[in-house]
Design an enzyme around this catalytic site. Structure first.
Site, PDB file in Angstrom:
ATOM      1  NE  ARG A  68      -2.427  -1.323   3.477  1.00 38.80           N
ATOM      2  CZ  ARG A  68      -1.877  -0.545   4.394  1.00 38.80           C
ATOM      3  NH1 ARG A  68      -1.940   0.769   4.285  1.00 38.80           N
ATOM      4  NH2 ARG A  68      -1.300  -1.047   5.456  1.00 38.80           N
ATOM      5  CE1 TYR A 196       0.294  -5.882  -1.657  1.00 41.18           C
ATOM      6  CE2 TYR A 196      -0.884  -3.921  -0.900  1.00 41.18           C
ATOM      7  CZ  TYR A 196      -0.325  -5.156  -0.644  1.00 41.18           C
ATOM      8  OH  TYR A 196      -0.406  -5.692   0.623  1.00 41.18           O
ATOM      9  CE  LYS A 205      -7.310  -3.859   5.089  1.00 44.90           C
ATOM     10  NZ  LYS A 205      -5.983  -4.330   4.993  1.00 44.90           N
ATOM     11  CG  HIS A 225      -7.336  -3.260   9.782  1.00 44.48           C
ATOM     12  ND1 HIS A 225      -6.042  -2.794   9.889  1.00 44.48           N
ATOM     13  CD2 HIS A 225      -7.282  -4.297   8.933  1.00 44.48           C
ATOM     14  CE1 HIS A 225      -5.242  -3.537   9.142  1.00 44.48           C
ATOM     15  NE2 HIS A 225      -5.966  -4.457   8.551  1.00 44.48           N
ATOM     16  CB  SER A 247      -0.903  -3.674   7.793  1.00 45.53           C
ATOM     17  OG  SER A 247      -2.070  -2.937   7.513  1.00 45.53           O
ATOM     18  CB  CYS A 249       0.536  -6.316  13.824  1.00 47.02           C
ATOM     19  SG  CYS A 249       1.719  -5.020  13.429  1.00 47.02           S
ATOM     20  CG  ASP A 276      -7.525  -7.429   6.612  1.00 40.39           C
ATOM     21  OD1 ASP A 276      -6.541  -7.268   7.354  1.00 40.39           O
ATOM     22  OD2 ASP A 276      -7.784  -6.667   5.659  1.00 40.39           O
ATOM     23  NE  ARG A 368      -0.015  -8.748   2.233  1.00 40.25           N
ATOM     24  CZ  ARG A 368      -0.580  -8.385   3.370  1.00 40.25           C
ATOM     25  NH1 ARG A 368      -1.678  -8.976   3.800  1.00 40.25           N
ATOM     26  NH2 ARG A 368      -0.051  -7.443   4.122  1.00 40.25           N
TER      27      ARG A 368
END
Ligand code: GTP
Ligand code: SPV
Ligand code: MN
Length: 587
Positions: A68, A196, A205, A225, A247, A249, A276, A368
């Site tokens: 991002r 991405y 998002k 989130h 993010s 974590c 998420d 990812r």
């Protein structure tokens, strides 16, 4: 096409972008197969070994398009104050002009795909329809995994004019032309020059957090989130918990946690609802219910293994897209932290030869996997319940090497909101820039809140007023505290069950806790710490509250709060109370 509003908008976008053809996606198996074939033929996808990875493909991004881009992400509300001090703002008129220049003719020579998708469960009062127009087939196949896509969304929409519009073009993938723009007043997202995930899969998002957070404020719910999980205790009761970590974590990992053997034997079980994003709304009984609006996982690959997260490994056993991991000569994949020794030779995420002696990682740290959520072995039977699941506890957490104990409990909803508002975390590879830097990331929403952060905190407080004593309890955790040698003090992953079990106990009015200036802490016995091979000093460090460190923390929060013109009184009050408790405590 029965829906006039939709058709008119698609015509308008086509007139601007001038694609060679328009393809309305139906979300069928055949359509996706055909797109995958086409991308294999043009070299943008590599088919993996179909015995070892059935239905799986491998993609490499542009080297400058791996995460991002927060400095290129904009909230274009009419007034700057409504975007607030933590967002980039641009006047909507100016952003439209800028984007129209970039989008003009950008799809010439390309196909324009129209993707109907549903965020949420069909028939749920919380479900919302979006459309993404894109010239990227890679985006189409990822959206097919991440959302409920095609006819299902068209059926849900009918002839309603209410849907979220998303316009995406990969452009030439030039970083300087990259814009991830949100127009909350128009329910519109425009994204240019990135392929991405968080920049290009607009349901995630951009819609489910940035635009949805604005809708949630106006309609009295929360778009967060957060992962959602269900915990079954030895009595057979299920407790649902939502957790917000920044993010990279640990949300995916906590959502799929496998309890340690001793806990399993007692009857503890964990099930995944989402990893998420959570949409939370009051149910008829006055409790807060959560749904996962997504349909897949867009998970961090490095560090994921059979020892850390076997459920994630199983989720990606088929029909998965791997982006920016390393490719082995036998068309299988690898990344740092996967089980076993590193392979002798692979092709790295940039397409270069790599050996264990190489000085750069083989997989990009933010590489990812895109995998269907239904493939997760521990997916909860409640994960597609239209009404969602009732939430008993909310957990906040960050990546903090010092100061923050393993876990502590808020004493009220207002105090808990303050814990979320003051979250800080060390930056990860999920966004470009500043790796490892400590920064404020309130509720893990810093990059995702679509309006003024002060108003957002006030909205949290208002929700608490409305829900009263039926609101979830609130906790703060930190799996990332380090020792003198830089080692993790806490084993993490499955052992996080020790913390979850204490939280479940507390929700039932059990579980021992001691008061401290920052909130309630568990005793080592309440966490069953003796079952872990922790050194006495690690055990002490994990549960200690150092008054001088906390005084500095509280002072820094005062400085942080200064930028917020719309700081809610309740948040300021909690910081004053914390300072007072710290100044009177005897340690
Ligand atoms: P986003 O998808 O970016 O929102 O990330 P996420 O919050 O889902 O993070 P994820 O679970 O993918 O974890 C990110 C990284 O943290 C991975 O490299 C994990 O191996 C690591 N991690 C997750 N849980 C733990 C933990 O309990 N302890 C430690 N030390 N590392 C963890
Ligand atoms: C995150 O960065 O928080 C993610 C990945 O979950 S992305 O979809 O790119 O936002
Ligand atoms: Mn995330």
């Amino acid at each position: 096409m029965a829906n006039q509003t939709l058709q008119a908008w698609v015509d308008e976008v086509a007139a601007l972008t001038t694609p060679d053809s328009i393809h309305w996606c139906d979300g069928s198996e055949e359509e996706i197969l055909q797109l995958n074939e086409q991308m294999v033929a043009d070299g943008s996808l590599i088919r993996l070994d179909q015995e070892k990875h059935p239905g799986c493909y491998y993609a490499r991004s542009d080297v400058n398009d791996v995460a991002r881009v927060e400095d290129r992400t904009f909230i274009c509300s009419t007034k700057e104050i409504d975007a607030g001090p933590t967002n980039n703002w641009m006047c909507p008129v100016e952003m439209h002009e800028r984007l129209e220049r970039l989008f003009a003719g950008c799809m010439t020579g390309r196909t324009m795909y129209v993707i109907p998708y549903l965020m949420g469960v069909p028939g749920s009062p919380m479900a919302k329809v979006g459309f993404e127009i894109t010239d990227s087939p890679y985006v189409v196949v990822n959206m097919r995994i991440m959302t409920r896509m095609g006819k299902i969304a068209l059926d849900e929409l009918g002839d309603s004019p209410h849907f979220v519009k998303g316009v995406h073009s990969k452009g030439q993938l030039k970083p300087e032309e990259r814009y991830i723009s949100h127009f909350p007043d128009e329910n519109l997202i425009m994204s240019f020059s990135s392929n991405y995930g968080g920049n290009a899969l607009l349901g995630k998002k951009c819609f489910a957090l940035r635009l949805a957070s604005v809708l949630a404020r106006d309609e009295g719910w929360l778009a967060e989130h957060m992962l959602i999980l269900g915990i079954t205790d030895p009595d057979g009761n299920k407790t649902f918990v939502a957790a917000a970590f920044p993010s990279a974590c640990g949300k995916t990992n906590l959502a799929m946690l496998i309890p340690p053997e001793a806990y399993q034997q007692q009857g503890w079980k964990v099930e995944t609802i989402g990893d998420d994003i959570a949409w939370l709304k009051f149910g008829a009984d006055g409790r807060l219910y959560a749904v996962n609006p997504e349909f897949g996982f867009f998970g961090v690959a490095p560090g994921t293994s059979m020892s850390t997260n076997p459920n994630a490994m199983a989720s990606m056993r088929k029909d998965t897209i791997f982006t920016n991991v390393a490719l082995k000569p036998d068309n299988t994949i690898w990344w740092e932290g996967m089980d076993g020794d590193p392979p002798a030779q692979v092709t790295d995420w940039k397409g270069n030869p790599w050996t264990p002696e190489s000085e750069t990682p083989a997989a990009h740290p933010n590489s990812r996997f895109t995998a269907p959520a239904g493939q997760c072995p521990c997916i909860s039977p409640e994960w597609d319940k239209p009404e969602g699941v009732p939430i008993s506890a909310i957990i906040f957490g960050g990546r903090r090497s010092t100061t923050m104990p393993l876990v502590y409990e808020a004493t009220s909803w207002q105090h808990g909101t303050y814990l979320g508002a003051t979250m800080t975390s060390e930056k990860t590879a999920a966004a470009v820039g500043g790796l490892g830097q400590l920064r404020h990331d309130p509720m893990a929403m810093l990059p995702f809140c679509g309006y003024n952060m002060g108003d957002y905190w006030q909205h949290w407080l208002n929700m608490g007023e409305k829900g009263g004593d039926q609101m979830p309890r609130i906790y703060h955790v930190n799996w990332f505290r380090k020792g003198a040698e830089g080692e993790w003090l806490w084993p993490g992953f499955g052992e996080n069950m020790h913390v979850l079990a204490w939280i479940v106990d507390r929700c039932k009015g059990e579980g021992e806790a001691v008061e401290s200036p920052i909130g309630n802490l568990p005793t080592p016995a309440a966490l069953h710490m003796d079952e872990l091979n922790l050194t006495p000093s690690a055990q002490e460090e994990l549960l200690c509250v150092r008054v001088d460190e906390w005084k500095a923390e509280a002072k820094e929060r005062d400085a942080y709060f200064k930028q917020f013109d719309r700081l809610p009184a309740g948040i300021k009050e909690e910081n004053e109370r914390l300072k007072e408790r710290l100044s009177t405590c005897r340690v």
